[in-house]
Design a protein around this motif. Structure first.
Motif, PDB file in Angstrom:
ATOM      1  N   THR A 296      42.443  43.073  36.479  1.00 43.38           N
ATOM      2  CA  THR A 296      43.749  42.700  37.017  1.00 43.38           C
ATOM      3  C   THR A 296      44.638  43.912  37.253  1.00 43.38           C
ATOM      4  OG1 THR A 296      44.600  42.289  34.788  1.00 43.38           O
ATOM      5  CG2 THR A 296      43.709  40.389  36.005  1.00 43.38           C
ATOM      6  N   ASP A 297      44.242  45.090  36.749  1.00 40.37           N
ATOM      7  CA  ASP A 297      45.041  46.299  36.943  1.00 40.37           C
ATOM      8  C   ASP A 297      44.123  47.515  36.945  1.00 40.37           C
ATOM      9  OD1 ASP A 297      46.855  48.392  36.976  1.00 40.37           O
ATOM     10  OD2 ASP A 297      48.036  47.658  35.282  1.00 40.37           O
ATOM     11  N   LEU A 298      43.989  48.152  38.098  1.00 43.79           N
ATOM     12  CA  LEU A 298      43.114  49.322  38.205  1.00 43.79           C
ATOM     13  C   LEU A 298      43.519  50.458  37.273  1.00 43.79           C
ATOM     14  CD1 LEU A 298      42.387  49.453  42.046  1.00 43.79           C
ATOM     15  CD2 LEU A 298      40.737  49.036  40.213  1.00 43.79           C
TER      16      LEU A 298
ATOM     17  N   SER B 152      41.222  51.039  34.368  1.00 48.77           N
ATOM     18  CA  SER B 152      39.820  51.375  34.625  1.00 48.77           C
ATOM     19  C   SER B 152      39.268  52.450  33.691  1.00 48.77           C
ATOM     20  CB  SER B 152      39.609  51.773  36.086  1.00 48.77           C
ATOM     21  OG  SER B 152      40.377  52.908  36.407  1.00 48.77           O
TER      22      SER B 152
ATOM     23  N   GLN C 279      39.982  44.976  41.873  1.00 45.76           N
ATOM     24  CA  GLN C 279      41.201  44.422  41.282  1.00 45.76           C
ATOM     25  C   GLN C 279      41.434  43.037  41.873  1.00 45.76           C
ATOM     26  OE1 GLN C 279      44.619  46.983  40.772  1.00 45.76           O
ATOM     27  NE2 GLN C 279      46.005  45.325  41.370  1.00 45.76           N
TER      28      GLN C 279
END
Length: 139
Positions: free
Chosen positions: A83-85, A88, A110
């Motif tokens: 849901t949020d790069l 990563s 994402q």
């Protein structure tokens, strides 16, 4: 004409899914593991954010692979939904602990939202049985 076999995999160690989903399915010698979340047996997200969620999601994935007669060494493709790069780096750190040598082909994308407001989900495709891994180098 010979027929192929489809086997529904049920791991007692992995999180039990609703009846309309399978943890994994084997088609011939290929296992398709459904998206794994960082949830416990009570279907609750593990606390602590992306790192702990990824560790638990990978653990659930390993349970499904083992129940199918496969392993992380036999995974040929992984897809990670996040849901949020910006998360990563920690996700990659946990991923690298499991896929140490000859990691599979991988995509990370994402998405707007995941079930239970999870931060990530991983699905994999793997081979079942005795698999030999070779490296192919090209100039």
């Amino acid at each position: 004409m010979s027929s192929l076999k489809k086997t529904v995999v049920i791991s007692e160690k992995a999180v039990k899914l609703p009846p309309f989903m399978s943890q994994a399915v084997i088609a011939d010698r290929t296992v398709y593991v459904s998206g794994c979340l960082g949830i416990d047996k009570n279907i609750k997200l593990v606390p602590g954010g992306a790192g702990p969620e990824m560790r638990r999601a990978l653990e659930n994935m390993v349970f499904c692979l083992e129940a199918a007669g496969s392993s992380v060494d036999n995974v040929v493709k992984a897809t990670i939904f996040i849901t949020d790069l910006k998360e990563s780096a920690i996700i990659n750190e946990e991923y690298a602990k499991v896929f140490k040598k000859h990691p599979p082909a991988r995509s990370m994308v994402q998405v707007a939202k995941l079930a239970l407001d999870a931060k990530l989900e991983i699905e994999v495709i793997a081979l079942v049985g005795d698999v030999q891994c070779v490296e192919k180098h090209s100039n």
